[in-house]
Design a protein around this motif. Sequence first.
Motif, PDB file in Angstrom:
ATOM      1  N   GLU A  30       1.136   4.122  -2.894  1.00 55.78           N
ATOM      2  CA  GLU A  30       0.916   5.536  -2.585  1.00 55.78           C
ATOM      3  C   GLU A  30       2.120   6.378  -3.010  1.00 55.78           C
ATOM      4  OE1 GLU A  30       0.067   5.486   1.593  1.00 55.78           O
ATOM      5  OE2 GLU A  30      -2.025   4.902   1.294  1.00 55.78           O
ATOM      6  N   ALA A  31       3.317   5.876  -2.761  1.00 51.50           N
ATOM      7  CA  ALA A  31       4.526   6.602  -3.151  1.00 51.50           C
ATOM      8  C   ALA A  31       4.618   6.727  -4.672  1.00 51.50           C
ATOM      9  CB  ALA A  31       5.765   5.901  -2.597  1.00 51.50           C
TER      10      ALA A  31
ATOM     11  N   LYS B 226       2.064  11.869  -9.833  1.00 50.62           N
ATOM     12  CA  LYS B 226       1.377  13.163  -9.752  1.00 50.62           C
ATOM     13  C   LYS B 226       2.377  14.308  -9.833  1.00 50.62           C
ATOM     14  CE  LYS B 226      -1.936  15.687  -6.903  1.00 50.62           C
ATOM     15  NZ  LYS B 226      -2.715  15.693  -5.665  1.00 50.62           N
TER      16      LYS B 226
ATOM     17  N   LYS C 280       0.832  -1.199   0.000  1.00 52.86           N
ATOM     18  CA  LYS C 280       0.000   0.000   0.000  1.00 52.86           C
ATOM     19  C   LYS C 280       0.868   1.251   0.000  1.00 52.86           C
ATOM     20  CE  LYS C 280      -3.491   2.415   2.719  1.00 52.86           C
ATOM     21  NZ  LYS C 280      -4.213   2.457   3.987  1.00 52.86           N
ATOM     22  N   GLU C 281       1.882   1.272   0.860  1.00 56.72           N
ATOM     23  CA  GLU C 281       2.790   2.420   0.933  1.00 56.72           C
ATOM     24  C   GLU C 281       3.540   2.610  -0.379  1.00 56.72           C
ATOM     25  OE1 GLU C 281       5.236   1.788   4.355  1.00 56.72           O
ATOM     26  OE2 GLU C 281       3.582   2.133   5.756  1.00 56.72           O
TER      27      GLU C 281
ATOM     28  N   SER D  94       2.113   6.716  -6.714  1.00 59.27           N
ATOM     29  CA  SER D  94       1.055   7.641  -7.113  1.00 59.27           C
ATOM     30  C   SER D  94       1.497   9.087  -6.906  1.00 59.27           C
ATOM     31  CB  SER D  94      -0.220   7.355  -6.320  1.00 59.27           C
ATOM     32  OG  SER D  94      -1.206   8.313  -6.604  1.00 59.27           O
ATOM     33  N   ARG D  95       2.107   9.362  -5.752  1.00 62.20           N
ATOM     34  CA  ARG D  95       2.614  10.723  -5.486  1.00 62.20           C
ATOM     35  C   ARG D  95       3.687  11.116  -6.490  1.00 62.20           C
ATOM     36  NH1 ARG D  95       2.318   8.870  -0.132  1.00 62.20           N
ATOM     37  NH2 ARG D  95       4.541   8.406  -0.146  1.00 62.20           N
TER      38      ARG D  95
END
Length: 115
Positions: free
Chosen positions: A53-54, A60, A49-50, A56-57
């Motif tokens: 998320e990383a 972005k 999950k982490e 994805s960031r």
Amino acid sequence: MTLSLNNGNSSKHQLQPDILPLLSRLLALEGLIATMYKEVIQLSPQIQKEKAEAESRQAKAERAEKGCNRLIAIILEYAKSQGVKSYDLPYLKHKSYDQLCEYIQKNWPELISQI
């Protein structure tokens, strides 16, 4: 170590290690490995999950940087076509996408259609 006969008819003696302490150590090691394995399995979804998320960031941030670079290129190209020197412009590289859009709206409204 214990001394035992390998074969009742043989005159050779063979040394055999006392196996109980060795088995005890192996079982303790097995228990430790099992505990560590369980901990890794429990952490695996959290780690995934982490990581997602990383990623994805990062994606972005890369999109935002590309957008900013595009706006800066539009501003510089247009300023050049208008005879404005790049050193007469404010430093644009540290501005966010929204700040660049605001700058265009205030100073170069004719570029709004290119955003």
